[in-house]
Design a protein around this motif. Sequence first.
Motif, PDB file in Angstrom:
ATOM      1  N   THR A 223       0.786  -1.104   0.016  1.00  0.00           N
ATOM      2  CA  THR A 223      -0.017  -0.029   0.112  1.00  0.00           C
ATOM      3  C   THR A 223       1.151   1.406  -0.062  1.00  0.00           C
TER       4      THR A 223
ATOM      5  N   VAL B 260       1.205   7.250   4.297  1.00  0.00           N
ATOM      6  CA  VAL B 260       0.535   8.725   4.151  1.00  0.00           C
ATOM      7  C   VAL B 260       1.674   9.666   3.521  1.00  0.00           C
TER       8      VAL B 260
ATOM      9  N   ILE C 228       0.735   2.181   6.568  1.00  0.00           N
ATOM     10  CA  ILE C 228       0.044   3.156   6.090  1.00  0.00           C
ATOM     11  C   ILE C 228       0.578   4.477   6.856  1.00  0.00           C
TER      12      ILE C 228
ATOM     13  N   TRP D  66      -1.199  10.955  12.850  1.00  0.00           N
ATOM     14  CA  TRP D  66      -1.588   9.663  13.095  1.00  0.00           C
ATOM     15  C   TRP D  66      -1.238   9.068  14.636  1.00  0.00           C
TER      16      TRP D  66
ATOM     17  N   SER E 216     -11.010  12.389   7.593  1.00  0.00           N
ATOM     18  CA  SER E 216     -10.101  12.145   6.545  1.00  0.00           C
ATOM     19  C   SER E 216      -9.557  10.830   6.565  1.00  0.00           C
ATOM     20  N   GLN E 217      -8.805  10.629   7.881  1.00  0.00           N
ATOM     21  CA  GLN E 217      -8.335   9.361   8.281  1.00  0.00           C
ATOM     22  C   GLN E 217      -8.995   8.256   8.040  1.00  0.00           C
TER      23      GLN E 217
ATOM     24  N   LYS F 189     -11.298   7.944   5.739  1.00  0.00           N
ATOM     25  CA  LYS F 189     -11.317   8.026   4.160  1.00  0.00           C
ATOM     26  C   LYS F 189     -10.098   7.068   3.854  1.00  0.00           C
ATOM     27  N   ILE F 190      -8.906   7.376   4.322  1.00  0.00           N
ATOM     28  CA  ILE F 190      -7.824   6.709   3.964  1.00  0.00           C
ATOM     29  C   ILE F 190      -7.936   5.280   4.365  1.00  0.00           C
TER      30      ILE F 190
ATOM     31  N   LYS G  55     -10.128   3.382   2.004  1.00  0.00           N
ATOM     32  CA  LYS G  55      -9.537   2.935   0.820  1.00  0.00           C
ATOM     33  C   LYS G  55      -8.636   1.687   0.750  1.00  0.00           C
TER      34      LYS G  55
END
Length: 430
Positions: free
Chosen positions: A242, A245, A311, A322, A336-337, A339-340, A343
């Motif tokens: 992956t 950030v 991540i 984070w 927003s986190q 949302k990551i 994904k």
Amino acid sequence: MVMQEMEHQNVLPSSPQPPQQRTYLGSSAVVFITSFALLVPAASTHTTLSARGGNNQSQLVVEFTYIQGAAAKGAVCLDGTLPGYNFHPGFGTGANSWLVYLEGGGWCNDIKSCLERKGGPLGSSIHMEKPYNFTGILTNKAQENPDFFNWNKVVVRYCDGACFAGEGEHEKLGLQFRGQRIYTAAMEDLMSKGMRHADQALLSGCSAGSVAVILHCDAFNSLFPRPTRVKCLSDGGLFMDTVDVSGGHHMRSLVHGVVSLQGVQRILPRSCTSRHDPVFCFFPQNLINYVRTPLFVLNAAYDYIQIQAGIAPNISDTNGKWNNGCKLNIANCSASQIKILQKFRNRMVKAVQGFSAKTQSGLFINSCFAHCQADSQDTWLSEKPPLIDNLGISLAVGDWYFDRSRVKKIDCPYPCDRTCHNRISKTSPY
């Protein structure tokens, strides 16, 4: 960076010893479980039995046995000491069934991290905590493990740092990369002690051990004659290639170090390496498509180890957004986190689509902030276990293994699942 087991280590401290639901149990079997690992500094120690919860006196604690003759085969730990395992004999209808757990403990991906590991319990049997607590799928209590409680159980200990897959050495620094030989020596020893007579077999594991399961699954199948039922269970090892950030590929860099330093490419499937880079072929998201033996993938869609180490590792999370919340408790994640993370979950679900289409495959991906769920009693089988469509992990694995039903379960996205056993941390080592 060193990747090393903490959370799922079931051991009691000991001084080093010199080398020396329903029950469906109509036939004998072998289960191989490996455990992958948490990614933590090499100086960290194993957690105690009390950290795993429960009354220590009521739990199954098993002593350690060295694999005699392993040194003559070059099957040694990072520091050259003898490897070993913890064995508990089966009984009753399980007397000819085997459940074997290949312990995990992460990776060492460069000389520095391997030297650090060499002086600790995951690189040397001298420093290894010998007794091991058998819980979850390893327990011998019928009410806690109805399908596998009375089988022969073996935990093969992990001391190579490359998922029982390395082959090589650094002679000047005294580093032995002999994971593949350790695995082979352990299999040969167990076969000589009765495992060859098993009617059924399952190779499985958690985290780093999960990677080892996928790497060795087909070869393990070849150890037994055709009538033997052979399957594999991967728990918490669906590591994803992956983007972190910062926009980089931190996990890919770690994998590259492990594969190149320890010579892991030698055992990767040629059907993959003939078309792809060895690093691609080491990632479980890709490897599962090359396994011919029936395989069950058990994983948390929000695997906290992958979140913390892949991540948002400290090296990528330079502003620390984070580190003080979301990495430690998914309930603290911002919109927003989340949302990551969604994904990331979607990539994981997409990665198993082709695998899930295989008739003999099994799948259980829940929407929990967890890592490895078969070797811990509260998630394997308890009064309130994690569920998908009212199906728990223990029954899901049993139904798949014994062909009672097909199991292909993917949970709805977070926060829909109220049965999760989400992990809450005070600090993150990553």
